[in-house]
Design a protein around this motif. Structure first.
Motif, short mmCIF file in Angstrom:
data_model
loop_
_atom_site.label_atom_id
_atom_site.label_comp_id
_atom_site.label_asym_id
_atom_site.label_seq_id
_atom_site.Cartn_x
_atom_site.Cartn_y
_atom_site.Cartn_z
N UNK A 22 -13.70 -0.31 -19.28
CA UNK A 22 -12.82 0.48 -20.14
C UNK A 22 -11.42 -0.11 -20.15
N UNK A 23 -10.64 0.31 -21.13
CA UNK A 23 -9.22 -0.03 -21.17
C UNK A 23 -8.50 0.91 -20.21
N UNK A 24 -7.86 0.37 -19.22
CA UNK A 24 -7.10 1.16 -18.24
C UNK A 24 -5.72 0.54 -18.09
N UNK A 25 -4.74 1.39 -17.76
CA UNK A 25 -3.37 0.89 -17.64
C UNK A 25 -2.85 0.92 -16.21
N UNK A 26 -3.70 1.28 -15.24
CA UNK A 26 -3.24 1.38 -13.85
C UNK A 26 -2.67 0.07 -13.33
N UNK A 27 -3.28 -1.05 -13.68
CA UNK A 27 -2.80 -2.35 -13.20
C UNK A 27 -1.61 -2.86 -14.01
N UNK A 28 -1.28 -2.17 -15.08
CA UNK A 28 -0.15 -2.57 -15.91
C UNK A 28 1.14 -1.87 -15.52
N UNK A 29 1.08 -0.90 -14.63
CA UNK A 29 2.25 -0.09 -14.29
C UNK A 29 3.41 -0.93 -13.75
N UNK A 30 3.14 -1.85 -12.86
CA UNK A 30 4.19 -2.69 -12.30
C UNK A 30 4.81 -3.59 -13.36
N UNK A 31 3.98 -4.16 -14.20
CA UNK A 31 4.45 -5.03 -15.27
C UNK A 31 5.32 -4.24 -16.26
N UNK A 32 4.87 -3.05 -16.61
CA UNK A 32 5.66 -2.20 -17.49
C UNK A 32 7.01 -1.85 -16.86
N UNK A 33 6.99 -1.52 -15.59
CA UNK A 33 8.22 -1.13 -14.89
C UNK A 33 9.23 -2.28 -14.87
N UNK A 34 8.76 -3.49 -14.57
CA UNK A 34 9.65 -4.65 -14.48
C UNK A 34 10.27 -4.95 -15.85
N UNK A 35 9.46 -4.90 -16.90
CA UNK A 35 9.97 -5.25 -18.23
C UNK A 35 10.88 -4.18 -18.80
N UNK A 69 -5.78 -9.65 -11.47
CA UNK A 69 -4.85 -10.33 -10.56
C UNK A 69 -3.54 -9.56 -10.38
N UNK A 70 -3.28 -8.58 -11.25
CA UNK A 70 -2.09 -7.75 -11.11
C UNK A 70 -2.30 -6.71 -10.01
N UNK A 71 -1.24 -6.37 -9.30
CA UNK A 71 -1.34 -5.33 -8.26
C UNK A 71 -1.60 -3.98 -8.92
N UNK A 72 -2.37 -3.15 -8.24
CA UNK A 72 -2.70 -1.82 -8.74
C UNK A 72 -1.51 -0.89 -8.53
N UNK A 73 -1.02 -0.28 -9.61
CA UNK A 73 0.08 0.68 -9.50
C UNK A 73 1.36 0.00 -9.04
N UNK A 74 2.29 0.79 -8.55
CA UNK A 74 3.52 0.25 -7.98
C UNK A 74 4.59 -0.03 -9.01
N UNK A 75 5.68 -0.60 -8.51
CA UNK A 75 6.83 -0.86 -9.37
C UNK A 75 6.92 -2.33 -9.80
N UNK A 76 6.02 -3.17 -9.35
CA UNK A 76 5.98 -4.56 -9.77
C UNK A 76 6.92 -5.49 -9.04
N UNK A 77 7.78 -4.96 -8.18
CA UNK A 77 8.78 -5.80 -7.52
C UNK A 77 8.17 -6.78 -6.52
N UNK A 79 4.98 -7.95 -6.83
CA UNK A 79 3.89 -8.67 -7.48
C UNK A 79 4.44 -9.96 -8.10
N UNK A 80 4.02 -11.12 -7.60
CA UNK A 80 4.55 -12.38 -8.14
C UNK A 80 4.21 -12.60 -9.62
N UNK A 81 3.10 -12.07 -10.08
CA UNK A 81 2.76 -12.22 -11.50
C UNK A 81 3.73 -11.44 -12.39
N UNK A 82 4.19 -10.30 -11.93
CA UNK A 82 5.17 -9.53 -12.69
C UNK A 82 6.48 -10.30 -12.82
N UNK A 83 6.86 -10.99 -11.78
CA UNK A 83 8.08 -11.80 -11.83
C UNK A 83 7.90 -12.99 -12.78
#
Length: 93
Positions: A22-35, A69-77, A79-83
């Motif tokens: 399914x399409x889920x956004x849980x792993x996108x939370x950190x990426x969204x927060x950083x951007x 490969x993205x971290x689950x949840x969190x603020x993305x700080x 996660x090296x991929x978010x950076x």
């Protein structure tokens, strides 16, 4: 890239803990927060490609990765991929 840019975040479906694809956004939370912290406006767009995350600026893909490969949840700080994604958006011009 100036602040307040419009970034399209395209993401595909993935399997989470043996559940259905399914399409889920849980792993996108950190990426969204950083951007959004950088002042960018995000537009989420579902795509059919499995396990894919793409960031588009001005219609051009500036970053992509496997969603697992993205971290689950969190603020993305931490996660090296978010950076890496943040830097790719900033260097889009």
């Amino acid at each position: 890239m100036p602040k307040n840019a419009v970034v399209v975040l395209r993401y595909g479906p993935y399997i989470a803990v043996g559940l259905s694809v399914e399409h889920r956004t849980f792993r996108l939370q950190g990426l969204q927060a950083v951007l959004t912290q950088d002042g960018h406006e995000l537009i989420l767009e579902k795509i059919d490609d499995r396990n894919v995350v793409e960031l588009l600026v001005n219609g051009e893909v500036v970053f992509w990765c496997n969603i697992n490969d993205l971290d689950f949840g969190g603020d993305g700080k931490l996660d090296p991929l978010c950076e890496q994604a943040r830097i790719a958006v900033l260097d889009a011009y």
